[in-house]
Structure formats: structure tokens, C-alpha cells
Write a protein that holds these residues in place. Structure first.
Motif, PDB file in Angstrom:
ATOM      1  N   GLN A 304      65.737 -39.180  32.286  1.00 39.39           N
ATOM      2  CA  GLN A 304      64.582 -39.025  33.162  1.00 39.39           C
ATOM      3  C   GLN A 304      63.741 -37.805  32.756  1.00 39.39           C
ATOM      4  OE1 GLN A 304      66.234 -38.860  37.101  1.00 39.39           O
ATOM      5  NE2 GLN A 304      66.132 -41.080  37.394  1.00 39.39           N
ATOM      6  N   ARG A 307      61.729 -38.500  29.611  1.00 40.96           N
ATOM      7  CA  ARG A 307      60.582 -39.359  29.898  1.00 40.96           C
ATOM      8  C   ARG A 307      59.483 -38.594  30.614  1.00 40.96           C
ATOM      9  NH1 ARG A 307      61.731 -44.088  33.992  1.00 40.96           N
ATOM     10  NH2 ARG A 307      61.900 -42.225  35.304  1.00 40.96           N
ATOM     11  N   ASP A 308      59.860 -37.751  31.598  1.00 45.00           N
ATOM     12  CA  ASP A 308      58.856 -36.998  32.340  1.00 45.00           C
ATOM     13  C   ASP A 308      58.139 -35.981  31.453  1.00 45.00           C
ATOM     14  OD1 ASP A 308      59.636 -38.437  34.554  1.00 45.00           O
ATOM     15  OD2 ASP A 308      60.946 -36.834  35.356  1.00 45.00           O
ATOM     16  N   SER A 309      58.817 -35.463  30.446  1.00 47.98           N
ATOM     17  CA  SER A 309      58.208 -34.467  29.567  1.00 47.98           C
ATOM     18  C   SER A 309      57.413 -35.088  28.432  1.00 47.98           C
ATOM     19  CB  SER A 309      59.291 -33.558  28.987  1.00 47.98           C
ATOM     20  OG  SER A 309      60.202 -34.314  28.198  1.00 47.98           O
TER      21      SER A 309
END
Length: 332
Positions: A304, A307-309
Motif C-alpha cells: 500500500q 502504491r501511495d508513493s
């Protein structure tokens, strides 16, 4: 009343008297010598020696059996303690101490049975009872049991060593055997013959102790969670490692997970590389047996965070499409 002695009778009495006198003269027993020294006649001392030596020997056998029966308790505990495999990095558990006491009692009982069986046979020998039928019967029974129950005896001996060495116990997560034929699960029961293991899929396995040649214990000491994440070639590996490590440390700092992790997770670096991408590894120490749970949650948080970065992880290469058969016509 007139008593008439025949020459033959006189000869027999004389021979008996001469034989008794010769035996008394040749007797060098301790009891006979002690009685002679205090003034008892040699013939009477010899008689006492003959009738007293048997009961004294029996009494001596009984006394020795009682003394040995009391000593085998300490001896059994020392034997069981010599079997234990306690690593210097792992403290002895209360479970291990209970097993030592239990197995020491079992060994002591076995030794006492052997001691008293030998004492009984010795006493019967002193009573001039023929022991050949007992020995022959025991030999036949022992041979039958030895040939007919080899596997059972092997299981029991292996079970004794497993319990004495405290290799695993109820509630431990173990791996029995080697890959690809290994069985992983939680121990639900341990006896001298079998070990009952509940697999990860819920199946209960009954494993004979004699068949256990290799066993791994996941809960004997602190465990380590290893999380491997594959990222594509060309990505900033340092940035991906920092993001993964930060996500793992945030999870370890949450109140719900603080009691599971030991210390902070760390980014170990590049584990391997291949055509699919580069494998990064995150390592985290956990309480015994909790590394599976921690690994699953760590993997979720790390993916997660990547993906967020804006970082991505590699996808396995798609299999090549099947080539057309030799007899097929090309498509337009």
C-alpha cells in the motif's frame, strides 16, 4: 530292650560320621570360623553355617534391592537431564522441568522393575528352584516381541527422546520433514508413540514418532518475519527501501501490534535480481510463532505504501502465446 548293631550298620555310621567330620574340617566359612573362635564345636559350627548361609544371602539380596531402588530415582533424573537440548540462548521452560520429572519417574519405575526381577530370580536360585523354564519363557516372549513390534519399539524410544529433549510441546508451531514433503502445523498432542499435528488447512495429522527424522520448531524462541517485495528494474531502489521500511515501522508502532514485534523492522537491502525485477527484503523480529501473522500484515502495508508513493512493484512476465501449429494456415 536290647540293641543289636550289625557290622554293615556300624560301617555306614562310621562312614557318615567320617564324612561329616571331613566336611566340618574343610569348611572355611566366615560363620563357621566365628563360631569356632567363640568355642562352638566344629561340627555344630558347620551345621549352623550350612543352614544360615542361605537365609543370609536372601536377606543380603533384599537389602541390596531396596538400596538400589532408592538410588535409581536420582540416577533417572540425571539421565533425563543429560538428554535435554537446551540452547544457551533459550531459557529452560516450566514445561521442560515437568517433562524431566515425569520421565524420571517413568525411568525409575522401569529400573525398579528390573532390579526386583533380578532379585526375585536370585532368591529363587538360592532356594534351589529350577530357573530354566522361566528363562526359556522369557527368551521366547522377548524374541517374539522384538521381531513383531520393532516399529512400535522404535516409536516409543523416539517419543521418549522427543519428550526428554523437549523438542516441542502442545501449542508449538512445527515443521515436520523436509520440503517438498514437509508438514506445517500446530502440535495438539504428544505421546510416547505419536505426535498429533493440526495443519494450516485444518487437517489433523497423526505422525509416528519413529518417522520424525527432522523437525523445526517455530515457537521455541523469537521468530523473524522476512518480507520480500519485487520491484521492476529501473526504479529508485533506495527510495523503495525507505518507503517499505517506514511502512513497516509504522505498523510496529501501532498499539495493536506493539506486543508482537521485538524492536523495529529494518530494510535489509537487495535480496536477489532476475528478469522479473529486483527483490527487496524487510526483516522484523517478532514474538515466538507470530512471524506468519506479522508477515502478512507487513506485506499488505508495504504494498500500500509503495502504491501511495507512486512506486510500483513488478508483475511476473506474461507467458509467451502459443505458437500456431505446423498444419494451420496463417491468419490474414
Amino acid at each position: 530292650m536290647t540293641v543289636t548293631a550289625s557290622p554293615s550298620g556300624t560301617t555306614l555310621l562310621a562312614a557318615a560320621s567320617s564324612s561329616s567330620g571331613t566336611s566340618a574340617a574343610n569348611d572355611r566359612g566366615i560363620i563357621r570360623q566365628l563360631l569356632v573362635d567363640i568355642g562352638v564345636s566344629p561340627e555344630r559350627a558347620h551345621t549352623v553355617q550350612v543352614y544360615a548361609i542361605g537365609p543370609l544371602r536372601i536377606l543380603l539380596v533384599v537389602v541390596l534391592a531396596v538400596l538400589l531402588s532408592r538410588l535409581v530415582g536420582r540416577l533417572s533424573r540425571r539421565i533425563v537431564n543429560s538428554f535435554r537440548l537446551v540452547s544457551p540462548l533459550v531459557r529452560a521452560t516450566a514445561r521442560g522441568e515437568d517433562r524431566v520429572r515425569t520421565l524420571a519417574g517413568v525411568f525409575a519405575s522401569v529400573f525398579r522393575v528390573i532390579i526386583w526381577a533380578i532379585a526375585l530370580l536370585t532368591i529363587l536360585g538360592q532356594l534351589n528352584i529350577n530357573l530354566v523354564p522361566f528363562v526359556a519363557t522369557a527368551t521366547v516372549v522377548g524374541a517374539a516381541v522384538g521381531f513383531g513390534a520393532q516399529t512400535l519399539v522404535k516409536d516409543f524410544l523416539s517419543g521418549v527422546l522427543i519428550l526428554a529433549e523437549d523438542q516441542y510441546g502442545v501449542g508449538d508451531s512445527i515443521v515436520v520433514g523436509t520440503a517438498p514433503n514437509s508438514t506445517t502445523g500446530t502440535v495438539e498432542g504428544v505421546t510416547l508413540r505419536t505426535t498429533r499435528v493440526r495443519g494450516l488447512d485444518g487437517v489433523v495429522w497423526y505422525v509416528p514418532n519413529g518417522d520424525i527424522r527432522t523437525v523445526g520448531n517455530n515457537t521455541e524462541s523469537d521468530s523473524q518475519a522476512l518480507i520480500d517485495v519485487v520491484v521492476p528494474h529501473g526504479i529508485d531502489l533506495d527510495a523503495a527501501g525507505r518507503v517499505a521500511e517506514e511502512a513497516a515501522r509504522q505498523l510496529a508502532a501501532e498499539p495493536e501490534w506493539q506486543g508482537i514485534f521485538i524492536g523495529e523492522p529494518t530494510f535489509a537491502g537487495v535480496q536477489s535480481t532476475d528478469n522479473d525485477g529486483v527483490t527487496l527484503r524487510i526483516m522484523a523480529w517478532t514474538k515466538p510463532g507470530l512471524h506468519f501473522r506479522a508477515s502478512r500484515q507487513l506485506r499488505l502495508r508495504i504494498l500500500q505504501a509503495l502504491r501511495d508513493s507512486g512506486l510500483v512493484w513488478a508483475n511476473p512476465a506474461s507467458p509467451a502465446p502459443p505458437s500456431p501449429s505446423a498444419g494451420a494456415s496463417p491468419q490474414s
